[in-house]
Design an enzyme around this catalytic site. Structure first.
Site, PDB file in Angstrom:
ATOM      1  N   HIS A   1     110.266 -58.037 -57.675  1.00 46.34           N
ATOM      2  CA  HIS A   1     109.669 -57.301 -59.278  1.00 46.34           C
ATOM      3  C   HIS A   1     109.302 -58.092 -60.279  1.00 46.34           C
ATOM      4  O   HIS A   1     109.989 -59.127 -60.747  1.00 46.34           O
ATOM      5  CB  HIS A   1     110.777 -55.796 -59.428  1.00 46.34           C
ATOM      6  CG  HIS A   1     109.894 -55.154 -60.823  1.00 46.34           C
ATOM      7  ND1 HIS A   1     109.169 -54.575 -60.607  1.00 46.34           N
ATOM      8  CD2 HIS A   1     110.094 -55.169 -62.534  1.00 46.34           C
ATOM      9  CE1 HIS A   1     108.970 -53.552 -62.050  1.00 46.34           C
ATOM     10  NE2 HIS A   1     109.028 -54.267 -62.415  1.00 46.34           N
ATOM     11  N   SER A   2     108.127 -57.994 -60.723  1.00 46.42           N
ATOM     12  CA  SER A   2     107.565 -58.325 -61.686  1.00 46.42           C
ATOM     13  C   SER A   2     107.588 -59.919 -61.358  1.00 46.42           C
ATOM     14  O   SER A   2     106.857 -60.385 -60.833  1.00 46.42           O
ATOM     15  CB  SER A   2     107.817 -57.999 -63.095  1.00 46.42           C
ATOM     16  OG  SER A   2     107.022 -58.354 -64.437  1.00 46.42           O
ATOM     17  N   MET A   3     108.236 -60.436 -62.712  1.00 46.36           N
ATOM     18  CA  MET A   3     108.329 -62.159 -61.866  1.00 46.36           C
ATOM     19  C   MET A   3     108.531 -62.367 -60.491  1.00 46.36           C
ATOM     20  O   MET A   3     108.185 -63.212 -60.021  1.00 46.36           O
ATOM     21  CB  MET A   3     109.344 -62.888 -63.166  1.00 46.36           C
ATOM     22  CG  MET A   3     108.978 -63.992 -62.621  1.00 46.36           C
ATOM     23  SD  MET A   3     110.662 -64.942 -64.065  1.00 46.36           S
ATOM     24  CE  MET A   3     111.489 -66.430 -62.915  1.00 46.36           C
TER      25      MET A   3
ATOM     26  N   ALA B   1     108.347 -60.787 -57.750  1.00 46.58           N
ATOM     27  CA  ALA B   1     107.265 -61.290 -57.253  1.00 46.58           C
ATOM     28  C   ALA B   1     106.289 -62.366 -56.642  1.00 46.58           C
ATOM     29  O   ALA B   1     105.947 -62.728 -55.473  1.00 46.58           O
ATOM     30  CB  ALA B   1     106.198 -59.931 -57.309  1.00 46.58           C
TER      31      ALA B   1
ATOM     32  N   SER C   1     106.490 -55.789 -56.479  1.00 42.97           N
ATOM     33  CA  SER C   1     106.004 -54.951 -56.998  1.00 42.97           C
ATOM     34  C   SER C   1     106.136 -55.746 -58.679  1.00 42.97           C
ATOM     35  O   SER C   1     105.970 -55.913 -58.923  1.00 42.97           O
ATOM     36  CB  SER C   1     107.370 -53.724 -57.735  1.00 42.97           C
ATOM     37  OG  SER C   1     107.978 -52.918 -58.518  1.00 42.97           O
TER      38      SER C   1
END
Length: 256
Positions: free
Chosen positions: A95-97, A99, A122
């Site tokens: 998720h975020s970083m 990813a 994500s």
């Protein structure tokens, strides 16, 4: 830098081990996040799936270790550790970083003719989609304002000065890693990619998430869910359903 197998316990957390599972899901946290964010995922998927959550240096029980503020360096070290966890098919979720880290770790595996069977990216723009951001250069109040706007951190924690001081170094380092990351527009992975995004995410538009399709030579799927950057906090059931669909398909493929 090589990571010895003895250090695996520092990097890889299994909150609900499933040693007999046919599948392993590796979860990569967001900026400022920790492995414990994925505890509910491990609980929900065990014993069908063995969930391993990555714990980056510089936070929680690793807060006294040097931070890694470069995505490439972090991916190098995570890849080295995960070599010892590929005794069954790996699926990556970041998720975020996380990813970006997952994407770069997948690329490193594929250079060795290995790698995940699918990457779930994500809440993050495609690697080649840049915005001019400088959160890591702000003062402490500026960083706190940023994470409050993302609604991903408990406001009670943000009101505790001692806790804020503990998490700020990791937050600043992670933001520096993300905001200085640069990717070759042609960089791809050979595994399928599923991008997930909140329909009102201020950090990632649906169009920016959709460009993950340019970074895989396999199938691509885009899932849009209601919510902002941390849509998955309130849409956990839907995210788990997406993961369950993936593992059901993998099981059917294996048994066919």
């Amino acid at each position: 830098m090589s990571v010895s197998p003895a250090d695996d316990g520092l990097w890889c957390r299994r909150f609900d081990p499933a040693p007999d599972a046919a599948h392993r899901l590796v979860c990569f946290p967001h900026a400022g996040g920790s492995a414990s964010y994925y505890l509910p995922v491990a609980t929900a998927l065990s014993p069908r799936v063995d969930v391993v959550a990555v714990q980056y240096p510089g936070r929680q029980d690793r807060r006294n270790e040097p931070l890694i503020d470069d995505i490439g360096t972090l991916a190098d070290q995570v890849h080295e550790v995960l070599r010892g966890w590929d005794d069954r098919p790996l699926t990556f979720f970041g998720h975020s970083m996380g990813a970006l880290v997952a994407f770069e770790v997948a690329r490193r595996f594929e250079r060795e003719d290995s790698g995940p069977v699918r990457l779930f990216a994500s809440g993050r723009r495609a690697p080649s989609r840049y915005r001019d951001e400088n959160v890591h250069r702000r003062d402490d109040d500026g960083i706190i304002a940023e994470i409050k706007s993302m609604s991903g951190t408990d406001d009670r924690l943000l009101g505790d000065e001692e806790l804020i001081r503990m998490i700020l170094p990791a937050l600043r380092g992670d933001y520096r890693a993300v905001e200085t990351y640069r990717c070759d527009p042609g960089a791809t992975v050979g595994c399928p990619v599923t991008a997930l995004v909140g329909d009102s995410d201020p950090k990632t538009s649906i169009d920016e998430a959709g460009d993950w399709k340019k970074h895989t030579t396999a199938d691509f799927d885009l899932r849009v869910l209601p919510g902002g950057h941390f849509y998955l906090n309130s849409r956990a059931a839907e995210v788990l359903k997406v993961l369950d669909e993936h593992f059901t398909a993998r099981a059917a493929l294996r048994d066919s």
